[in-house]
Design a protein around this motif. Structure first.
Motif, PDB file in Angstrom:
ATOM      1  N   SER A   1      97.603  28.837 -54.832  1.00  0.00           N
ATOM      2  CA  SER A   1      96.229  29.050 -54.353  1.00  0.00           C
ATOM      3  C   SER A   1      95.731  27.889 -53.499  1.00  0.00           C
ATOM      4  CB  SER A   1      95.279  29.279 -55.535  1.00  0.00           C
ATOM      5  OG  SER A   1      95.313  28.180 -56.420  1.00  0.00           O
ATOM      6  N   VAL A   2      96.331  26.687 -53.640  1.00  0.00           N
ATOM      7  CA  VAL A   2      95.864  25.552 -52.842  1.00  0.00           C
ATOM      8  C   VAL A   2      96.125  25.765 -51.367  1.00  0.00           C
ATOM      9  CG1 VAL A   2      96.252  23.979 -54.789  1.00  0.00           C
ATOM     10  CG2 VAL A   2      97.988  24.181 -52.989  1.00  0.00           C
ATOM     11  N   LEU A   3      97.072  26.646 -51.034  1.00  0.00           N
ATOM     12  CA  LEU A   3      97.396  26.875 -49.626  1.00  0.00           C
ATOM     13  C   LEU A   3      96.297  27.638 -48.896  1.00  0.00           C
ATOM     14  CD1 LEU A   3     101.198  27.747 -49.839  1.00  0.00           C
ATOM     15  CD2 LEU A   3     100.104  25.511 -49.542  1.00  0.00           C
ATOM     16  N   ALA A   4      95.333  28.165 -49.649  1.00  0.00           N
ATOM     17  CA  ALA A   4      94.205  28.851 -49.015  1.00  0.00           C
ATOM     18  C   ALA A   4      93.278  27.873 -48.313  1.00  0.00           C
ATOM     19  CB  ALA A   4      93.430  29.660 -50.059  1.00  0.00           C
ATOM     20  N   ASP A   5      93.526  26.563 -48.472  1.00  0.00           N
ATOM     21  CA  ASP A   5      92.632  25.574 -47.855  1.00  0.00           C
ATOM     22  C   ASP A   5      92.928  25.346 -46.377  1.00  0.00           C
ATOM     23  OD1 ASP A   5      94.975  24.098 -47.829  1.00  0.00           O
ATOM     24  OD2 ASP A   5      94.273  22.515 -49.174  1.00  0.00           O
ATOM     25  N   GLY A   6      93.907  26.078 -45.840  1.00  0.00           N
ATOM     26  CA  GLY A   6      94.188  25.963 -44.416  1.00  0.00           C
ATOM     27  C   GLY A   6      95.233  24.934 -44.059  1.00  0.00           C
ATOM     28  N   ARG A   7      95.892  24.329 -45.053  1.00  0.00           N
ATOM     29  CA  ARG A   7      96.899  23.308 -44.729  1.00  0.00           C
ATOM     30  C   ARG A   7      98.114  23.900 -44.011  1.00  0.00           C
ATOM     31  NH1 ARG A   7      98.401  20.785 -50.343  1.00  0.00           N
ATOM     32  NH2 ARG A   7      96.213  21.293 -50.727  1.00  0.00           N
ATOM     33  N   ILE A   8      98.318  25.214 -44.174  1.00  0.00           N
ATOM     34  CA  ILE A   8      99.329  25.902 -43.367  1.00  0.00           C
ATOM     35  C   ILE A   8      98.598  26.477 -42.157  1.00  0.00           C
ATOM     36  CG2 ILE A   8     101.087  27.694 -43.290  1.00  0.00           C
ATOM     37  CD1 ILE A   8     101.697  25.500 -45.298  1.00  0.00           C
ATOM     38  N   PRO A   9      98.835  25.968 -40.966  1.00  0.00           N
ATOM     39  CA  PRO A   9      98.067  26.418 -39.797  1.00  0.00           C
ATOM     40  C   PRO A   9      98.186  27.925 -39.571  1.00  0.00           C
ATOM     41  CG  PRO A   9      99.294  24.425 -39.277  1.00  0.00           C
ATOM     42  CD  PRO A   9      99.777  24.887 -40.620  1.00  0.00           C
TER      43      PRO A   9
ATOM     44  N   ALA B   1      97.619  38.696 -54.917  1.00  0.00           N
ATOM     45  CA  ALA B   1      96.693  39.094 -53.851  1.00  0.00           C
ATOM     46  C   ALA B   1      96.307  37.884 -53.008  1.00  0.00           C
ATOM     47  CB  ALA B   1      95.460  39.756 -54.458  1.00  0.00           C
ATOM     48  N   GLY B   2      96.080  36.752 -53.668  1.00  0.00           N
ATOM     49  CA  GLY B   2      95.768  35.533 -52.925  1.00  0.00           C
ATOM     50  C   GLY B   2      96.940  35.054 -52.093  1.00  0.00           C
ATOM     51  N   ASP B   3      98.158  35.146 -52.648  1.00  0.00           N
ATOM     52  CA  ASP B   3      99.348  34.740 -51.900  1.00  0.00           C
ATOM     53  C   ASP B   3      99.556  35.620 -50.665  1.00  0.00           C
ATOM     54  OD1 ASP B   3      99.769  32.827 -53.829  1.00  0.00           O
ATOM     55  OD2 ASP B   3     101.371  33.921 -54.859  1.00  0.00           O
ATOM     56  N   ILE B   4      99.273  36.903 -50.803  1.00  0.00           N
ATOM     57  CA  ILE B   4      99.404  37.810 -49.657  1.00  0.00           C
ATOM     58  C   ILE B   4      98.421  37.422 -48.560  1.00  0.00           C
ATOM     59  CG2 ILE B   4      99.046  40.196 -48.892  1.00  0.00           C
ATOM     60  CD1 ILE B   4     100.182  41.096 -51.598  1.00  0.00           C
ATOM     61  N   GLU B   5      97.233  37.039 -48.937  1.00  0.00           N
ATOM     62  CA  GLU B   5      96.243  36.618 -47.939  1.00  0.00           C
ATOM     63  C   GLU B   5      96.678  35.326 -47.258  1.00  0.00           C
ATOM     64  OE1 GLU B   5      92.958  36.692 -45.481  1.00  0.00           O
ATOM     65  OE2 GLU B   5      93.924  38.263 -46.676  1.00  0.00           O
ATOM     66  N   VAL B   6      97.258  34.399 -48.017  1.00  0.00           N
ATOM     67  CA  VAL B   6      97.801  33.180 -47.416  1.00  0.00           C
ATOM     68  C   VAL B   6      98.871  33.525 -46.393  1.00  0.00           C
ATOM     69  CG1 VAL B   6      99.236  31.143 -47.892  1.00  0.00           C
ATOM     70  CG2 VAL B   6      97.258  31.637 -49.336  1.00  0.00           C
ATOM     71  N   ALA B   7      99.759  34.463 -46.766  1.00  0.00           N
ATOM     72  CA  ALA B   7     100.821  34.877 -45.849  1.00  0.00           C
ATOM     73  C   ALA B   7     100.243  35.510 -44.585  1.00  0.00           C
ATOM     74  CB  ALA B   7     101.754  35.852 -46.546  1.00  0.00           C
ATOM     75  N   ARG B   8      99.245  36.372 -44.760  1.00  0.00           N
ATOM     76  CA  ARG B   8      98.661  37.058 -43.595  1.00  0.00           C
ATOM     77  C   ARG B   8      98.114  36.054 -42.589  1.00  0.00           C
ATOM     78  NH1 ARG B   8      94.077  38.570 -41.410  1.00  0.00           N
ATOM     79  NH2 ARG B   8      92.831  37.519 -43.012  1.00  0.00           N
ATOM     80  N   ARG B   9      97.432  35.042 -43.070  1.00  0.00           N
ATOM     81  CA  ARG B   9      96.861  34.041 -42.172  1.00  0.00           C
ATOM     82  C   ARG B   9      97.921  33.152 -41.549  1.00  0.00           C
ATOM     83  NH1 ARG B   9      91.721  32.010 -45.887  1.00  0.00           N
ATOM     84  NH2 ARG B   9      90.536  33.973 -45.822  1.00  0.00           N
TER      85      ARG B   9
END
Length: 280
Positions: free
Chosen positions: A121-129, A148-156
């Motif tokens: 969930s920490v990756l939702a902070d935008g550290r992956i451009p 669900a959160g991981d999928i959103e991280v992947a989508r972005r």
């Protein structure tokens, strides 16, 4: 420098790395990553949930100059919530360590990937451009909210035609993964590309070029089956291991099995199975 006596012993062979990343999906990963490189698709690679490195080692094989592999896993740190902690304790808490992952990865690559030791969930902070990744593999928590959160991280994180792969999308003990995956398909624009017994492959871009590349390979000659289905009007490929046809039993052996009582028949079958396994 000698390895400390308490340091994890790295795997001698890739297949010795513990994990549930089997040949079918290994071949699918290799094919898709190689196809991306051949087509000139560039971007980083992201893995959410790495266990002891079996899939990360393969992902590292396909990095090109300037590309980065990032892995995010709790490893041996504490989970952020009770449900996640319970799942880890039940599944792999005793065996999962960062030092074990690092030893295995360095046995096959000269440098470690970028490691984020934390809940995914920490990756939702935008550290992956945004739009920086061409391939994302999700195999972390099995809880719906986390997936669900991981999928959103992947989508972005993904480029327009980047690929996301989700593990355990159909296992009976991971209904949360199934719920999150199909929710993303029917309400979040995720388009299925390929299904295997263990993993779901999809994209938020155009799936047709990927399907064409998959169909261009003669999977059947390599011991696999490939079929095509539709899900609510969306085409998807299914890749599986071919089931070898059963060898005909000899007449006397089949007669013996037919005449023996059930308990004895089961014992004979177990003995024959053990003998076949020993012979390889």
């Amino acid at each position: 420098m000698d390895r400390p006596s308490d340091a994890p012993r790295p795997a001698a062979r890739r297949e010795d790395i513990p994990g549930w990343f089997f040949r079918l999906d290994q071949e699918a990963f290799r094919h898709l990553l190689t196809t991306q490189s051949t087509a000139g698709t560039t971007g980083d690679v992201l893995e959410l949930g790495s266990y002891l490195g079996r899939s990360a080692v393969l992902l590292g094989d396909h990095l090109r100059p300037g590309e980065r592999l990032t892995v995010c896993d709790l490893f041996d740190s504490a989970a952020g919530d009770d449900d996640n902690a319970a799942e880890m304790t039940m599944s792999y808490r005793a065996s999962l360590t960062r030092s074990g992952f690092e030893a295995n990865y360095l046995a096959f690559h000269p440098e470690l990937p970028t490691i984020v030791q934390a809940p995914t969930s920490v990756l939702a902070d935008g550290r992956i451009p945004a739009g920086s990744c061409r391939f994302v593999h999700i195999d972390a928590s099995h809880l719906y909210e986390h997936v669900a959160g991981d999928i959103e991280v992947a989508r972005r994180a993904l480029t327009e035609d980047g690929l996301v792969v989700l593990d355990d999308y159909r296992s009976e003990h991971t209904p949360g993964v199934s719920a999150a995956v199909w929710q993303a398909v029917f309400t979040g624009g995720l388009r299925p590309v390929l299904l295997t017994p263990m993993k779901f492959y999809g994209t938020w871009g155009d799936p047709e070029p990927v399907r064409r590349e998959l169909l261009a390979r003669d999977w059947r000659a390599e011991g696999f089956t490939v079929d095509e289905d539709t899900i609510a009007g969306r085409r998807v490929l299914r890749l599986n291991n071919a089931v070898p046809s059963a060898a005909p039993r000899s007449g006397p052996r089949q007669l013996l099995l037919d005449l023996l009582p059930p308990v004895a028949t089961r014992a004979v079958r177990r003995a024959l199975g053990t003998l076949r396994a020993v012979r390889g």
